[in-house]
Motif scaffolding. Sequence first.
Motif, PDB file in Angstrom:
ATOM      1  N   PRO A 104      -3.699   8.344  -1.036  1.00 58.53           N
ATOM      2  CA  PRO A 104      -3.574   8.378  -2.499  1.00 58.53           C
ATOM      3  C   PRO A 104      -3.754   6.975  -3.059  1.00 58.53           C
ATOM      4  O   PRO A 104      -3.830   6.003  -2.303  1.00 58.53           O
ATOM      5  N   PRO A 105      -3.820   6.834  -4.391  1.00 60.73           N
ATOM      6  CA  PRO A 105      -3.985   5.495  -4.979  1.00 60.73           C
ATOM      7  C   PRO A 105      -2.820   4.580  -4.607  1.00 60.73           C
ATOM      8  O   PRO A 105      -1.658   4.942  -4.758  1.00 60.73           O
ATOM      9  N   ALA A 149      -4.734   6.326   6.824  1.00 57.21           N
ATOM     10  CA  ALA A 149      -4.080   7.365   6.043  1.00 57.21           C
ATOM     11  C   ALA A 149      -2.659   6.929   5.728  1.00 57.21           C
ATOM     12  O   ALA A 149      -2.255   5.788   6.002  1.00 57.21           O
ATOM     13  N   VAL A 150      -1.900   7.838   5.129  1.00 56.99           N
ATOM     14  CA  VAL A 150      -0.465   7.631   4.917  1.00 56.99           C
ATOM     15  C   VAL A 150       0.261   8.787   5.597  1.00 56.99           C
ATOM     16  O   VAL A 150      -0.362   9.768   6.020  1.00 56.99           O
ATOM     17  N   SER A 151       1.568   8.685   5.695  1.00 55.92           N
ATOM     18  CA  SER A 151       2.332   9.691   6.424  1.00 55.92           C
ATOM     19  C   SER A 151       2.101  11.103   5.896  1.00 55.92           C
ATOM     20  O   SER A 151       2.061  12.066   6.666  1.00 55.92           O
ATOM     21  N   SER A 152       1.908  11.230   4.581  1.00 54.04           N
ATOM     22  CA  SER A 152       1.766  12.557   3.986  1.00 54.04           C
ATOM     23  C   SER A 152       0.385  13.167   4.171  1.00 54.04           C
ATOM     24  O   SER A 152       0.198  14.362   3.953  1.00 54.04           O
ATOM     25  N   THR A 153      -0.619  12.375   4.566  1.00 49.24           N
ATOM     26  CA  THR A 153      -1.975  12.912   4.726  1.00 49.24           C
ATOM     27  C   THR A 153      -2.446  12.924   6.177  1.00 49.24           C
ATOM     28  O   THR A 153      -3.439  13.565   6.503  1.00 49.24           O
ATOM     29  N   LEU A 166      -1.055   3.375   6.471  1.00 54.58           N
ATOM     30  CA  LEU A 166      -0.916   2.292   5.505  1.00 54.58           C
ATOM     31  C   LEU A 166       0.539   2.065   5.110  1.00 54.58           C
ATOM     32  O   LEU A 166       0.896   0.970   4.655  1.00 54.58           O
ATOM     33  N   ASP A 167       1.379   3.103   5.261  1.00 55.94           N
ATOM     34  CA  ASP A 167       2.790   2.953   4.910  1.00 55.94           C
ATOM     35  C   ASP A 167       3.673   2.666   6.120  1.00 55.94           C
ATOM     36  O   ASP A 167       4.886   2.870   6.080  1.00 55.94           O
ATOM     37  N   SER A 168       3.052   2.172   7.195  1.00 58.46           N
ATOM     38  CA  SER A 168       3.824   1.816   8.386  1.00 58.46           C
ATOM     39  C   SER A 168       4.253   0.348   8.312  1.00 58.46           C
ATOM     40  O   SER A 168       3.578  -0.484   7.702  1.00 58.46           O
ATOM     41  N   PRO A 169       5.372  -0.013   8.949  1.00 60.98           N
ATOM     42  CA  PRO A 169       5.832  -1.412   8.945  1.00 60.98           C
ATOM     43  C   PRO A 169       4.793  -2.364   9.529  1.00 60.98           C
ATOM     44  O   PRO A 169       4.656  -3.498   9.058  1.00 60.98           O
TER      45      PRO A 169
END
Length: 548
Positions: A104-105, A149-153, A166-169
């Motif tokens: 997502p954005p 990706a991110v966790s939700s995708t 992308l949302d990983s530490p």
Amino acid sequence: MSSALAVDVDARTGYCATTKSFVSLRPPPPLPLPPADVPLTFPAYALSLLPSPLPAHPALLDAATGEAVSYPAFLSQARALAAALRSRALAPLGGGDVAFVLAPPRLDVPVLYFALLAVGAVVSPANPALTSGEVSRLVALSGASVAFAVSSTAAKLPAGLPVVLLDSPRFRSLLHSDEDPAPLDTGTVRQSDTATIQYSSGTTGRVKAVALPHRSFIAQAAGFHARRAESRKVNERTLMGAPMFHSMGFFFALNGLAQGQTTVVMTGAATRAGLRGVLEAAQRWEVTEIMAAPPVVLGMTKDRCRMTSLARVICGGAPLPGSVAEQFRRRFPHVDLCMGYGSTEAGGISLMIDRDECSRVGSTGRISHNVEAKIVDIVTGEPLPVGRKGELCVRGPSIMTGYVGDDEANAAAFDSEGWLKTGDLCYIDQDGYLFVVDRLKELIKYKAYQVAPAELELVLHSLPEIVDAAVMPYPHEEAGEIPMALVVRQPGSKVTEAQVMEHVAKQVAPYKKVRKVVFVDSIPKSPAGKILRRQLSDYMQPCHVSRL
């Protein structure tokens, strides 16, 4: 253009009698395009356009949280990511490898784009709302070797494909590394190398993978740099109303950085709020420019929003009804409504750039820098002069290199002289303004998204209750067009409109859903079995449309 040809170009229309084509009437840019054979990535070119010292205002701004990324911080993060990519410490990725992006954005998405492009990787962004099946098809089309990706995708990606979150530490730590970053450009990537693979349905049929070189984005950014050189403000803030996986959003996410602007990114809660979120963000952050699809422009005419800082709205992605354009100008007389026209395959073809051009209701502006256009007779293929309607063909450095792995589609898309056929019926008037009259291609434009009828027809045919089906566009004020299905039921079947729409909705992204169903006795077809789509309009009738 050679001096010999220049004398044959009409200074008012841009028509060249020698080549029977139209050229841009824009003034020559202050910076000429770099020679095509010079190794150069888009990020390196973008950096060459930035002033020194770097702009003091933010490069990126989160519309929802107010988090800002300065220009020095943006470059530091991009260099750190590029270094990790080159060492393969972040992902198993080499030059020319395809990186699939399903996110997502986010503020780090433009950083990721720059880093990937800088190392010669191919960026392939996709809509995170797609289903797992649709994502798998795109991954296969692009030949991606890694995904971001991110966790939700991430769960939508095919098994076995390496994924970086992308949302990983770990990823976040790389963005803020204290190590001395390496240069963004090593001088080994050619302008002709593929920069991105984007997705389009082309002139017909199922989705295709469009390969665009670095030079495409360099040429388009050069045109914008020339336009802004005369009217640059101290701090221009552009609200990104288009998603960054979309061809329009992808380019403007990169271009805003190249032009030294602040790009306001619609993230999280701001995105989920829809039109209200766009308008609130525009007011809160006092944006000077909005990149918008027609539904946003329509919404602005009906809202009581105050836009005291707004100077310009660039509208593209789908046609805007003239009545809506007139309403907008009455509602916001101080704002330039700049219509633009382009495609995934061709980049930006035309754009309005000032108050005088914006007054040409119905036009999409004049031909852009570095674009050559030709109008051809749809029957004979002969070039047509000023004022004559025909298919628009374009040529220039911003054009795609082709559809990946699809020789048949490429043969249909280009003529023998390298002109790209747009599939649009157009004309250029006596003042050099381009008018898009109709589409020869079969695409449906739902809120600026491309929806291919053939793809939905395959889904409809998978329902046992259906004998035959065709999908066509149905006019809708808010969305522009919605997909409408003409369905022939099996004898004795009592399948309902709701059941048909539910069947399709389970298998496609939300923007592709069928939103109206008409049951018919037969589908008009040619002797060869091809749907006679021009006859489908006979089935249009005013009636209830499902909620968007």
